[in-house]
Design a protein around this motif. Structure first.
Motif, short mmCIF file in Angstrom:
data_model
loop_
_atom_site.label_atom_id
_atom_site.label_comp_id
_atom_site.label_asym_id
_atom_site.label_seq_id
_atom_site.Cartn_x
_atom_site.Cartn_y
_atom_site.Cartn_z
N SER A 1 9.57 14.33 0.76
CA SER A 1 9.92 14.66 2.46
C SER A 1 8.69 15.13 2.90
CB SER A 1 10.77 15.72 2.64
OG SER A 1 10.27 16.86 1.96
N ASP A 2 7.46 15.49 2.19
CA ASP A 2 6.27 15.98 2.66
C ASP A 2 5.25 14.43 3.07
OD1 ASP A 2 6.58 18.51 2.37
OD2 ASP A 2 5.58 18.88 0.53
N GLN A 3 5.68 13.49 1.97
CA GLN A 3 4.84 12.40 2.31
C GLN A 3 5.44 11.65 3.61
OE1 GLN A 3 2.43 11.40 0.71
NE2 GLN A 3 2.36 12.47 -1.45
N ALA A 4 6.74 11.64 3.67
CA ALA A 4 7.59 10.94 4.78
C ALA A 4 7.13 11.65 6.07
CB ALA A 4 8.76 11.30 4.70
N GLN A 5 6.77 13.11 6.22
CA GLN A 5 6.42 13.69 7.37
C GLN A 5 4.99 13.42 7.57
OE1 GLN A 5 5.51 17.90 7.13
NE2 GLN A 5 6.07 18.21 9.22
N GLU B 1 7.27 -0.73 8.77
CA GLU B 1 8.23 -0.93 9.69
C GLU B 1 9.02 0.37 9.86
OE1 GLU B 1 9.25 -4.02 11.01
OE2 GLU B 1 7.27 -4.23 10.36
N GLY B 2 8.88 1.48 9.19
CA GLY B 2 9.43 2.83 9.73
C GLY B 2 9.42 3.78 8.39
N VAL B 3 9.52 4.83 8.83
CA VAL B 3 9.93 5.94 7.92
C VAL B 3 11.23 6.51 8.24
CG1 VAL B 3 9.14 8.38 7.19
CG2 VAL B 3 7.42 6.33 7.66
N GLY B 4 12.17 6.97 7.38
CA GLY B 4 13.56 7.62 7.70
C GLY B 4 14.13 8.02 6.61
N ALA C 1 1.25 10.21 11.27
CA ALA C 1 0.06 9.26 11.33
C ALA C 1 0.71 8.23 12.26
CB ALA C 1 -0.25 8.92 9.97
N ILE C 2 1.82 7.92 12.10
CA ILE C 2 2.64 6.52 12.99
C ILE C 2 2.68 6.96 14.41
CG2 ILE C 2 4.71 5.44 13.52
CD1 ILE C 2 5.24 5.35 10.35
N GLU C 3 2.91 8.35 14.67
CA GLU C 3 3.07 8.78 15.84
C GLU C 3 1.57 9.12 16.42
OE1 GLU C 3 6.05 11.88 15.45
OE2 GLU C 3 7.38 10.59 15.39
N GLY C 4 0.74 9.38 15.60
CA GLY C 4 -0.74 9.67 16.14
C GLY C 4 -0.79 11.47 16.53
N GLU C 5 0.08 12.13 15.99
CA GLU C 5 0.22 13.24 16.38
C GLU C 5 -0.34 14.20 15.42
OE1 GLU C 5 4.11 15.09 17.05
OE2 GLU C 5 4.64 13.42 18.26
N VAL D 1 0.04 4.62 1.27
CA VAL D 1 0.57 4.27 2.61
C VAL D 1 0.02 5.31 3.76
CG1 VAL D 1 2.69 3.97 4.21
CG2 VAL D 1 2.42 2.95 1.94
N ALA D 2 0.06 6.49 3.26
CA ALA D 2 -0.26 7.53 4.29
C ALA D 2 -1.86 7.30 4.81
CB ALA D 2 -0.05 9.05 3.64
N LEU D 3 -2.49 7.08 3.82
CA LEU D 3 -4.00 6.86 3.93
C LEU D 3 -4.28 5.76 4.83
CD1 LEU D 3 -5.40 8.05 0.49
CD2 LEU D 3 -5.54 9.35 2.65
N ALA D 4 -3.60 4.54 4.64
CA ALA D 4 -3.82 3.38 5.32
C ALA D 4 -3.50 3.65 6.58
CB ALA D 4 -2.79 2.29 4.61
N LEU D 5 -2.37 4.20 7.03
CA LEU D 5 -2.15 4.49 8.30
C LEU D 5 -3.12 5.28 9.06
CD1 LEU D 5 1.84 5.35 7.59
CD2 LEU D 5 1.01 3.45 9.02
N ARG D 6 -3.75 6.26 8.42
CA ARG D 6 -4.77 7.03 9.02
C ARG D 6 -6.25 6.11 9.44
NH1 ARG D 6 -1.23 10.37 6.95
NH2 ARG D 6 -1.13 12.35 7.82
N VAL D 7 -6.38 5.35 8.39
CA VAL D 7 -7.65 4.57 8.70
C VAL D 7 -7.64 3.18 8.90
CG1 VAL D 7 -8.77 5.94 6.65
CG2 VAL D 7 -7.77 3.75 6.00
N ASP D 8 -6.31 2.70 9.25
CA ASP D 8 -5.93 1.58 9.81
C ASP D 8 -6.33 0.23 8.92
OD1 ASP D 8 -4.79 -0.41 11.51
OD2 ASP D 8 -6.43 -0.60 12.73
N CYS D 9 -6.28 0.36 7.61
CA CYS D 9 -6.64 -0.59 6.42
C CYS D 9 -5.42 -1.39 6.00
CB CYS D 9 -7.45 -0.06 5.23
SG CYS D 9 -6.32 0.92 4.16
N PRO D 10 -5.70 -2.69 5.68
CA PRO D 10 -4.59 -3.42 5.14
C PRO D 10 -3.70 -2.80 3.91
CG PRO D 10 -6.66 -4.43 5.16
CD PRO D 10 -6.73 -3.22 5.28
N ILE D 11 -2.47 -2.81 4.05
CA ILE D 11 -1.58 -2.74 2.84
C ILE D 11 -1.24 -4.00 2.28
CG2 ILE D 11 0.55 -1.63 2.14
CD1 ILE D 11 0.36 0.23 4.47
#
Length: 162
Positions: free
Chosen positions: A39-43, A8-11, A48-52, A114-124
């Protein structure tokens, strides 16, 4: 039982004393699950969420490239335990070699998963036990977006808990 989760988000977790630790918020079974991260994990997750892309590959980007180069794939991330305030996860992978499928399971920090799942679009997926212990109703959180100067990355989350 396991339930598929969405990020849902990172903050930044907020309290009356001000900003606290970075947090990733998962939603599963109509509940929000806050997981505090570095903070490194959050970044890494936010990028990954922003696709940047980052100017240089981050560790998670490198890992995804290596897994693919070795003919393997990340199938899913499981957040399957919570003990003494620490979440535990597993990464389910598969590799094909000479037409044979080999499965592997790796212990991981949920933040890496979570960081890996966001990159490969796999289920969590998250287990009932974890949701029962850590899940909170959405109205227990107050969300504030970054100000116009963009002083924070992601959103600020205030948990109005017990």
């Amino acid at each position: 039982m396991e339930h598929e989760a969405t990020v849902e988000g990172v903050g930044v977790g907020m309290s009356d004393e001000g900003p606290g630790a970075p947090v990733v918020i998962l939603q599963a079974r109509e509940e929000l699950i806050p997981i505090f991260v570095s903070s490194d994990q959050a970044q890494s997750m936010q990028l990954a969420i922003e696709g940047e892309p980052f100017e240089r590959p981050l560790t998670h980007d490198l890992f995804v490239e290596m897994v693919a180069e070795f003919g393997a794939a990340i199938d899913r991330v499981r957040i399957d335990d919570l003990a003494d305030g620490t979440f535990y996860a597993k990464i389910d992978c598969e590799q094909y070699h000479a037409g044979e499928r080999t499965q592997a399971v790796f212990d991981a920090r949920p933040s890496d998963g979570v960081a890996l799942a966001l990159r490969v679009d796999c289920p969590i997926v998250v287990t009932d036990e974890v949701i029962d212990e850590a899940g909170r109703p959405p109205d227990a959180f107050e969300t504030r977006e970054p100000d116009e100067e963009g002083e924070s990355s992601g959103s600020d989350y205030r948990y109005e808990g017990e």
